[in-house]
Design a protein around this motif. Structure first.
Motif, PDB file in Angstrom:
ATOM      1  N   GLY A 213      38.683  48.232  37.784  1.00  0.00           N
ATOM      2  CA  GLY A 213      39.762  49.042  38.349  1.00  0.00           C
ATOM      3  C   GLY A 213      40.271  50.091  37.377  1.00  0.00           C
ATOM      4  O   GLY A 213      40.535  51.234  37.763  1.00  0.00           O
TER       5      GLY A 213
ATOM      6  N   GLY B 191      41.810  46.468  43.062  1.00  0.00           N
ATOM      7  CA  GLY B 191      43.057  45.904  42.565  1.00  0.00           C
ATOM      8  C   GLY B 191      43.436  44.617  43.274  1.00  0.00           C
ATOM      9  O   GLY B 191      43.837  43.632  42.630  1.00  0.00           O
TER      10      GLY B 191
ATOM     11  N   VAL C 245      50.104  47.917  35.687  1.00  0.00           N
ATOM     12  CA  VAL C 245      48.753  47.394  35.511  1.00  0.00           C
ATOM     13  C   VAL C 245      48.304  47.548  34.062  1.00  0.00           C
ATOM     14  O   VAL C 245      47.482  46.748  33.580  1.00  0.00           O
TER      15      VAL C 245
END
Length: 202
Positions: free
Chosen positions: A62, A84, A155
């Motif tokens: 990702g 994700g 993230v």
């Protein structure tokens, strides 16, 4: 037409649902491997490890989507949300196997988190990923507006914590966790603006 153009053309024909089906099949396959003896003498530990490594691989995948588009023109953006959510799926599977099959006594969950730093680091990564998974839908994008991008930058620390968690789990010197952490750091550094690098080097 270049090779990248041809690859991008083929990717446009791949439905996103197919990515979910193929990539999420790893968990039931690993579970079957565990109950059939394919994960060695300690199937629960093996299942827990394999699921965790899959989560880390999809996390790295990702993070690589944006740099691949910017640096070589490979466009995987239509799959970024799927990657994700698949990452979060494997993180949840990894956590459930540890809590239900390995730990077994859920009442000890908090004490284990406090007592073992590598578990605390892993749980911190999981907590950071929860709002990302919850808001990975079009309604949240519309509702949050510009704040959505800011939120989803969580993230980055989650990825670092995931890499550190894997490194802390390693017994003795193992190259693989270091490689994962190095790749994660490199993929994050690539995102820094060039002008910022110039200022640092000046």
């Amino acid at each position: 037409m270049t090779l990248i153009d041809r690859v991008n053309g083929l990717l446009r024909r791949v439905p996103v649902w197919a990515v979910y089906v193929v990539c999420m099949a790893g968990a039931p396959w690993l579970f079957w491997q565990g109950i059939s003896g394919g994960l060695g003498p300690e199937p629960v530990k093996g299942l827990e490890r394999e699921l965790g490594e899959l989560a880390l691989k999809f996390l790295v995948a990702g993070l690589a989507i944006t740099p691949l588009r910017r640096l070589v023109g490979l466009n995987l953006m239509k799959f970024r949300r799927a990657v994700g959510l698949i990452t979060f799926y494997y993180v949840c599977c990894h956590l459930l196997v540890w809590a239900v099959l390995d730990l077994q006594v859920l009442g000890q969950l908090w004490s284990e988190i406090v007592k073992r730093p590598y578990i605390a680091v892993g749980m911190a990564a999981f907590v950071l990923m929860v709002p990302l998974a919850v808001t990975s839908n079009n309604a949240s994008v519309r509702r949050l507006g510009a704040k959505w991008r800011t939120l989803h930058r969580l993230v980055y620390p989650a990825a670092i914590l995931g890499g550190v968690h894997y490194l802390m789990l390693a017994k003795g010197f193992r190259l693989e966790p270091l490689v994962y952490l190095a790749i994660i750091v490199a993929l994050l550094l690539i995102r820094l603006p060039v002008r910022r690098w110039i200022r640092v080097g000046a």
